[in-house]
Design an enzyme around this catalytic site. Structure first.
Site, PDB file in Angstrom:
ATOM      1  CB  SER A   1      -0.721   0.032   0.431  1.00  0.00           C
ATOM      2  OG  SER A   1      -0.163   0.326   2.617  1.00  0.00           O
TER       3      SER A   1
ATOM      4  CB  SER B   1      -1.574  -3.123  12.163  1.00  0.00           C
ATOM      5  OG  SER B   1      -2.488  -3.583  13.399  1.00  0.00           O
TER       6      SER B   1
END
Length: 218
Positions: free
Chosen positions: A52, A122
């Site tokens: 990302s 996460s």
């Protein structure tokens, strides 16, 4: 992935570099919004999927802080899995322990007066909230909300292709869920289909820290 590094401000005098007025912590686990989290005795954590742009952003933030005379340290998830977290896998329990360890290390850096930028995936909200609880008044969560197709287009390693072929299991955004934050301090996303440059996104993050009084001004 970039190697974790310490940025020390240059000084023309023999005096040691000035530390921030308060300990700062930025945990940045940047992720994307399709499937894919900084801390002053503050936590900055961008969250989402693989590829990302979280590591690139973390380094851009570190360079920007360095140019302003602020001490910073980058904790990169991939590098940490070669050392501190080398005994962990990618099951939910191991992912939780991975984030917990990084949070504890980031807290130590924050106590020492550094801006610690942790860049890692996460996916679970409860794990990010657990890190926030370590620094209840100084956790900054940065949500890098990038679409899955963008992450796949950037995937030079072919990880998404392997995951879609069933050769990688538990891949965040595909066969493992990503739980987006309910209330993050900063959200970074595309505008009119265009992704901001790393420098522009880093500028937004650093501006936030300045506006909230987390950075020392000269």
């Amino acid at each position: 992935m970039p190697t974790p590094h310490l940025n020390l401000p240059h000084s023309s005098s023999s005096k040691p570099p000035r530390l921030p007025p308060l300990a700062r912590l930025i945990v940045s686990a940047i992720s994307t919004s399709s499937s894919l989290h900084l801390s002053e005795n503050r936590h900055r954590r961008p969250s989402r999927c693989s590829i990302s742009g979280k590591s690139t952003l973390a380094c851009s933030i570190s360079r920007e802080l360095h140019s302003r005379g602020n001490l910073s340290y980058v904790l990169d998830g991939d590098n940490l899995r070669h050392g501190l977290n080398k005994n962990l896998g990618f099951e939910a329990e191991d992912r939780a322990e991975n984030i917990r360890r990084v949070g504890e290390v980031a807290k130590l850096f924050a106590d020492a007066g550094l801006v610690c930028i942790a860049s890692l995936i996460s996916p679970y909200r409860k794990d990010r909230d657990a890190c926030r609880a370590m620094l209840p008044e100084s956790f900054i969560e940065v949500f890098m909300n990038m679409p899955l197709d963008l992450c796949e287009a950037r995937d030079a390693k072919g990880l998404y292709k392997l995951a879609r072929a069933g050769k990688i299991k538990g891949f965040t955004g595909l066969d493992d869920p990503y739980e987006p934050p309910l209330k993050c301090e900063i959200e970074l996303s595309r505008r009119d289909g265009i992704c901001p440059t790393p420098g522009a996104m880093a500028g937004k993050v650093v501006s936030y820290l300045e506006e909230k009084g987390f950075l020392e001004t000269k």
